[in-house]
Scaffold this active site. Structure first.
Site, short mmCIF file in Angstrom:
data_model
loop_
_atom_site.label_atom_id
_atom_site.label_comp_id
_atom_site.label_asym_id
_atom_site.label_seq_id
_atom_site.Cartn_x
_atom_site.Cartn_y
_atom_site.Cartn_z
N ALA A 8 1.12 -7.36 13.26
CA ALA A 8 1.77 -8.42 12.49
C ALA A 8 0.78 -9.10 11.57
O ALA A 8 0.45 -10.28 11.70
CB ALA A 8 2.41 -9.43 13.43
N GLY A 9 0.27 -8.33 10.60
CA GLY A 9 -0.58 -8.89 9.57
C GLY A 9 0.27 -9.45 8.44
O GLY A 9 1.35 -10.01 8.68
N ALA A 10 -0.18 -9.29 7.21
CA ALA A 10 0.54 -9.89 6.08
C ALA A 10 1.94 -9.32 5.93
O ALA A 10 2.93 -10.06 5.89
CB ALA A 10 -0.26 -9.68 4.80
N ILE A 11 2.06 -8.00 5.88
CA ILE A 11 3.38 -7.38 5.74
C ILE A 11 4.17 -7.49 7.04
O ILE A 11 5.35 -7.84 7.05
CB ILE A 11 3.24 -5.90 5.32
CG1 ILE A 11 2.91 -5.81 3.84
CG2 ILE A 11 4.52 -5.12 5.62
CD1 ILE A 11 4.03 -6.21 2.90
N LYS A 204 5.50 6.86 -3.43
CA LYS A 204 4.46 5.86 -3.28
C LYS A 204 3.08 6.51 -3.14
O LYS A 204 2.11 6.08 -3.77
CB LYS A 204 4.74 4.97 -2.07
CG LYS A 204 3.72 3.84 -1.93
CD LYS A 204 4.02 2.93 -0.76
CE LYS A 204 2.93 1.85 -0.68
NZ LYS A 204 3.09 1.01 0.50
N ASN A 212 -6.08 4.30 -5.50
CA ASN A 212 -6.88 3.67 -4.45
C ASN A 212 -8.32 4.15 -4.45
O ASN A 212 -9.25 3.34 -4.50
CB ASN A 212 -6.21 3.89 -3.09
CG ASN A 212 -5.09 2.91 -2.82
OD1 ASN A 212 -4.32 2.58 -3.71
ND2 ASN A 212 -4.97 2.45 -1.60
N SER A 273 -5.55 -1.88 -2.09
CA SER A 273 -5.91 -2.16 -0.70
C SER A 273 -7.19 -1.46 -0.29
O SER A 273 -7.96 -1.98 0.52
CB SER A 273 -4.76 -1.75 0.23
OG SER A 273 -4.45 -0.38 0.07
#
Length: 344
Positions: A8-11, A204, A212, A273
């Site tokens: 449960a990080g940012a996203i 994606k 990246n 990222s």
């Protein structure tokens, strides 16, 4: 409906908080100061300048959370093998695993059809451990397009986007994917059910596999990479090598290469990222974005000379970074940037 967001990080925290507001029984697996802040104060979710506090059960120990209907894996892909054992208490006989990770997932060739059906990919699933321990039959694909950031521990700011395409590996519209779609919609999230989620995964990945590593090697932002003639040309060459591989596996690319590059450039002066991870001294997502494309090329005898070169360079960059103390200025914000595509 019980949903655990593992990572449960940012996203993950944004997604889980929205689902909780929609009435789902949501729990988080997290760690460190971010976990402590969410346990003490709830998730402080900031959207369009408005902050809401969402109370969600949070733990570092999945054993405290019980069996779930859905486990949404929102970790960096290279972190998943290390938590397979810890994840087991969350998994009942009918639990679905929603892979909200970048790159090619472990289940990719499950119900794929053709000569490669059932193939495991060592670059993302060494020894087929995820396939054997988690099980491909549990998997629902999910592609993450929004961008969010951790402003401070426990505080999540939504930057843009709310699209999370989902789909079964088989392409079927099953009851479980329909239920997931409905709770996402109730949570004000855009979750179209794709009859070929692999096309969405590749769309994606198509940009991530070049932008990246180029950004991590050059420290350039997306607008610079896509507008500079030389780096744009390298990106295009890598993407066309990847497209030749995707074509061999039946992937449909619904936008052309120039439009995909322009879509990334439209994001503006954002750090990818991978560049953020490099600057913060964290492991970079190399294998799920590049090594796996090289491996899939080898499966069908498709050469990837430019991808091979960039892969060798970014792996060397990571080795040197691991040997050298971080000397970069710290990031002003812990931003989860998701490179956009021209997704319909």
């Amino acid at each position: 409906m019980k949903i655990c967001v593992y990572g449960a990080g940012a996203i993950g925290a944004y997604l889980g908080a929205q689902l909780a507001l929609a009435g789902a029984d949501v729990s988080f697996v997290a760690r460190g100061p971010h976990l402590a802040a969410m346990q003490a104060n709830g998730v402080r979710l900031q959207i369009d300048g408005v902050e809401r506090v969402v109370k969600v059960r949070c733990s570092a120990d999945p054993r405290e959370l019980g069996t779930q209907d859905y486990v949404i894996v929102a970790l960096k892909a290279h972190s998943v093998p290390g938590v397979m054992g810890a994840m087991q208490p969350l998994l009942g006989s009918d639990t679905a695993i929603v892979t909200a990770v970048n790159g090619i997932p472990y289940w990719y060739f499950y119900k794929h059809g053709g000569e490669f059906a059932g193939t495991t990919l060592d670059s993302v699933d060494p020894g087929g451990k995820q396939w054997n321990v988690l099980g491909p039959e549990r998997a629902i694909g999910c592609v993450v397009y929004p961008a969010t950031e951790i402003v401070e521990p426990g505080v999540i700011r939504h930057v843009y986007g709310k699209k999370f395409p989902i789909g079964e590996p088989s392409g079927e519209r099953t009851e479980r994917v329909q239920r997931l779609h409905e709770i996402f919609i109730a949570a004000d999230l855009d979750a179209p059910i794709r009859d070929n989620i692999r096309d969405e995964i590749w769309l994606k990945l198509w940009g991530n596999l070049c932008f990246n590593p180029i950004s991590a090697l050059t420290h350039a932002t997306l607008d610079v990479i896509t507008s500079d003639p030389a780096t744009r040309a390298v990106s295009r060459t890598m993407m066309m090598e990847a497209k030749a591989i995707g074509d061999r596996f039946g992937v449909h690319f619904r936008v052309d290469v120039e439009k995909r590059i322009d879509g990334a450039g439209a994001v503006g002066a954002h750090k990818t990222s991978m560049l953020q991870d490099l600057e913060a001294g964290r492991p970079m997502e190399i294998d799920p974005l590049l090594s796996v494309v090289q491996e899939m090329g080898r499966l069908v005898g498709q050469a990837t000379p430019t991808i091979d070169t960039v892969l060798a360079l970014i792996k060397m960059r990571e080795r040197i970074a691991q040997q050298t103390p971080v000397r970069f200025a710290p990031l002003e914000r812990k931003t989860r940037v998701t490179e956009v595509s021209q997704a319909a």
